[in-house]
Design a protein around this motif. Structure first.
Motif, PDB file in Angstrom:
ATOM      1  N   SER A 141      91.285 -18.618  19.708  1.00 24.00           N
ATOM      2  CA  SER A 141      90.696 -17.290  19.530  1.00 24.00           C
ATOM      3  C   SER A 141      89.202 -17.298  19.845  1.00 24.00           C
ATOM      4  CB  SER A 141      90.902 -16.831  18.086  1.00 24.00           C
ATOM      5  OG  SER A 141      90.283 -17.783  17.248  1.00 24.00           O
ATOM      6  N   SER A 142      88.730 -18.368  20.512  1.00 27.72           N
ATOM      7  CA  SER A 142      87.288 -18.429  20.754  1.00 27.72           C
ATOM      8  C   SER A 142      86.982 -18.387  22.252  1.00 27.72           C
ATOM      9  CB  SER A 142      86.757 -19.707  20.071  1.00 27.72           C
ATOM     10  OG  SER A 142      85.862 -20.344  20.882  1.00 27.72           O
ATOM     11  N   LEU A 143      86.071 -17.486  22.588  1.00 29.15           N
ATOM     12  CA  LEU A 143      85.695 -17.298  23.993  1.00 29.15           C
ATOM     13  C   LEU A 143      84.621 -18.318  24.342  1.00 29.15           C
ATOM     14  CD1 LEU A 143      86.029 -15.388  26.436  1.00 29.15           C
ATOM     15  CD2 LEU A 143      84.216 -13.989  25.470  1.00 29.15           C
ATOM     16  N   ASP A 144      84.858 -19.068  25.411  1.00 35.00           N
ATOM     17  CA  ASP A 144      83.877 -20.055  25.829  1.00 35.00           C
ATOM     18  C   ASP A 144      82.835 -19.372  26.729  1.00 35.00           C
ATOM     19  OD1 ASP A 144      82.672 -22.422  26.317  1.00 35.00           O
ATOM     20  OD2 ASP A 144      84.264 -23.286  27.552  1.00 35.00           O
ATOM     21  N   PHE A 145      83.315 -18.813  27.851  1.00 33.69           N
ATOM     22  CA  PHE A 145      82.399 -18.054  28.727  1.00 33.69           C
ATOM     23  C   PHE A 145      83.181 -17.040  29.548  1.00 33.69           C
ATOM     24  CE2 PHE A 145      83.572 -21.926  31.105  1.00 33.69           C
ATOM     25  CZ  PHE A 145      84.066 -21.380  32.273  1.00 33.69           C
ATOM     26  N   VAL A 146      82.421 -16.100  30.090  1.00 35.00           N
ATOM     27  CA  VAL A 146      83.005 -15.076  30.965  1.00 35.00           C
ATOM     28  C   VAL A 146      82.219 -15.101  32.272  1.00 35.00           C
ATOM     29  CG1 VAL A 146      83.392 -12.596  31.273  1.00 35.00           C
ATOM     30  CG2 VAL A 146      83.598 -13.593  29.011  1.00 35.00           C
ATOM     31  N   ILE A 147      82.922 -14.986  33.381  1.00 36.75           N
ATOM     32  CA  ILE A 147      82.256 -14.836  34.682  1.00 36.75           C
ATOM     33  C   ILE A 147      82.514 -13.402  35.148  1.00 36.75           C
ATOM     34  CG2 ILE A 147      82.117 -15.644  37.074  1.00 36.75           C
ATOM     35  CD1 ILE A 147      81.525 -17.869  35.017  1.00 36.75           C
ATOM     36  N   VAL A 148      81.428 -12.665  35.351  1.00 39.01           N
ATOM     37  CA  VAL A 148      81.571 -11.316  35.905  1.00 39.01           C
ATOM     38  C   VAL A 148      81.172 -11.386  37.373  1.00 39.01           C
ATOM     39  CG1 VAL A 148      80.761  -8.933  35.814  1.00 39.01           C
ATOM     40  CG2 VAL A 148      81.131 -10.184  33.694  1.00 39.01           C
ATOM     41  N   GLY A 149      82.146 -11.234  38.257  1.00 39.86           N
ATOM     42  CA  GLY A 149      81.890 -11.308  39.701  1.00 39.86           C
ATOM     43  C   GLY A 149      81.844  -9.911  40.293  1.00 39.86           C
ATOM     44  N   ILE A 150      80.807  -9.664  41.090  1.00 40.73           N
ATOM     45  CA  ILE A 150      80.622  -8.317  41.651  1.00 40.73           C
ATOM     46  C   ILE A 150      80.435  -8.391  43.164  1.00 40.73           C
ATOM     47  CG2 ILE A 150      79.078  -6.296  41.687  1.00 40.73           C
ATOM     48  CD1 ILE A 150      78.382  -6.945  38.769  1.00 40.73           C
ATOM     49  N   GLY A 151      81.175  -7.575  43.861  1.00 43.14           N
ATOM     50  CA  GLY A 151      80.970  -7.404  45.297  1.00 43.14           C
ATOM     51  C   GLY A 151      80.596  -5.955  45.557  1.00 43.14           C
ATOM     52  N   LEU A 152      79.450  -5.725  46.210  1.00 38.78           N
ATOM     53  CA  LEU A 152      79.034  -4.357  46.557  1.00 38.78           C
ATOM     54  C   LEU A 152      78.741  -4.317  48.053  1.00 38.78           C
ATOM     55  CD1 LEU A 152      76.379  -3.200  43.891  1.00 38.78           C
ATOM     56  CD2 LEU A 152      78.828  -2.682  43.938  1.00 38.78           C
ATOM     57  N   ASN A 153      79.340  -3.351  48.736  1.00 39.39           N
ATOM     58  CA  ASN A 153      79.094  -3.213  50.174  1.00 39.39           C
ATOM     59  C   ASN A 153      77.809  -2.421  50.385  1.00 39.39           C
ATOM     60  OD1 ASN A 153      81.566  -4.452  50.594  1.00 39.39           O
ATOM     61  ND2 ASN A 153      82.667  -2.497  50.705  1.00 39.39           N
ATOM     62  N   LEU A 154      76.794  -3.089  50.912  1.00 36.44           N
ATOM     63  CA  LEU A 154      75.512  -2.398  51.119  1.00 36.44           C
ATOM     64  C   LEU A 154      75.311  -2.023  52.582  1.00 36.44           C
ATOM     65  CD1 LEU A 154      73.031  -4.410  48.840  1.00 36.44           C
ATOM     66  CD2 LEU A 154      74.525  -2.505  48.253  1.00 36.44           C
TER      67      LEU A 154
END
Ligand code: BT5
Length: 272
Positions: A141-154
């Motif tokens: 029940s313990s969160l170690d880490f989160v990766i938030v990956g973002i792709g934006l078309n510029l």
């Protein structure tokens, strides 16, 4: 091809946000997937605020093993390491927090048609301009880490994409006919991410729910949802208090935990 500049990015993030969450930037000219690199760094103990950025990805990932097309030197491909003290069950809420930060970044460039599609897409009218891939590592029940990956078309033109993606994708350049500085926009995005993440940690999810619904405009729309092998048609009622999508079908009110949503029509009236 233009390369990202660490100085320009940090200048654009601003001192106030950098004091709230110091950033450790890893700028790569090319990599397989920034999420993969960030995941490996986090496994080795990289602190919260570690951000992996690439000028190009050869194996950019979407959800469910889909591909994220990542032409060189044109767009934003970044992955942010977070270590929030929340239950693993709440980690998908960070996708919604990141969606708001992406919306805030793009809204000053795009005057019309920008919206968030649950759970992880950014659209301009019917074309996709960005996507978010959130991955996590948890033990029991313990969160170690989160990766938030973002792709934006510029700055992509249509010719930068495959024929398949060309028909569904757009970019800031295609919408506004102007090229922007990737470093400056990346800095702005990181600044909004830090601010919105800190606000989420201190104030909880209710403001995210409200703001996300305003940026999304899905409420009241007729939608199709594919959840695994199941398909549902109904009217979107917005998010519940945990961030799941609520829809009203002919027979029931359904909570969607994960799925692909297609908007069928413009706003319809909800019958209660
Ligand atoms: C997403 O998946 O939208 C999440 C994309 C996350 C990409 C970032 S880039 C930095 C970080 N590192 C990674 O490896 N990934 C993250 P999904 O909802 O599954 O959408 C994927 C679908 O979007 C594909 O099947 C295509 O139809 C479409 N697509 C692919 N590349 C695109 C692009 N550049 N622009 C718009 N649509 C695209």
């Amino acid at each position: 091809m233009s390369f990202l500049s660490e100085n320009e990015i940090l200048k654009s993030v601003g001192e106030v946000e950098l004091k709230r969450l110091p950033l450790h930037l890893h700028l790569l000219p090319e990599t397989g997937s920034t999420n993969q690199v960030a995941f490996e760094l986090a496994q080795k103990g990289a602190p919260e605020g570690t951000v992996v950025l690439a000028d190009s990805q050869t194996g950019g990932k979407g959800r469910l093993d889909r591909k994220w097309e990542s032409p060189p030197g044109k767009n934003v491909y970044l992955s942010f390491v977070l270590r929030p003290k929340i239950s693993p069950a709440l980690a998908p809420q960070l996708t919604l927090v990141a969606g708001i930060a992406c919306y805030q970044t793009l809204e000053s460039f795009i005057s019309k048609g920008l919206w968030l599609k649950w759970p992880n897409d950014l659209y301009v009218t019917s074309k996709k301009i960005g996507g978010i891939l959130t991955e996590m590592s948890a033990r029991a029940s313990s969160l170690d880490f989160v990766i938030v990956g973002i792709g934006l078309n510029l700055n992509s033109s249509l010719s930068d994409f495959s024929e398949e993606v060309r028909s569904v994708a757009t970019s800031l350049f295609l919408e506004s006919q102007t090229q922007c500085s990737r470093s400056e926009v990346t800095g702005r995005l990181l600044s909004f991410l830090i601010r919105d993440y800190q606000r989420y940690l201190t104030q909880g999810f209710s403001w995210v729910r409200q703001e996300w619904e305003e940026c999304s405009q899905m409420k009241g729309q007729k939608i199709w949802v594919e959840e695994g092998s199941q398909k549902y048609e109904g009217v979107c009622e917005g998010l519940d208090e945990e961030g799941f999508l609520v829809m009203k079908t002919e027979t029931e009110t359904k909570k969607i935990l994960a799925g692909d949503v297609t908007q069928v029509s413009s706003r319809v009236t909800l019958c209660s």
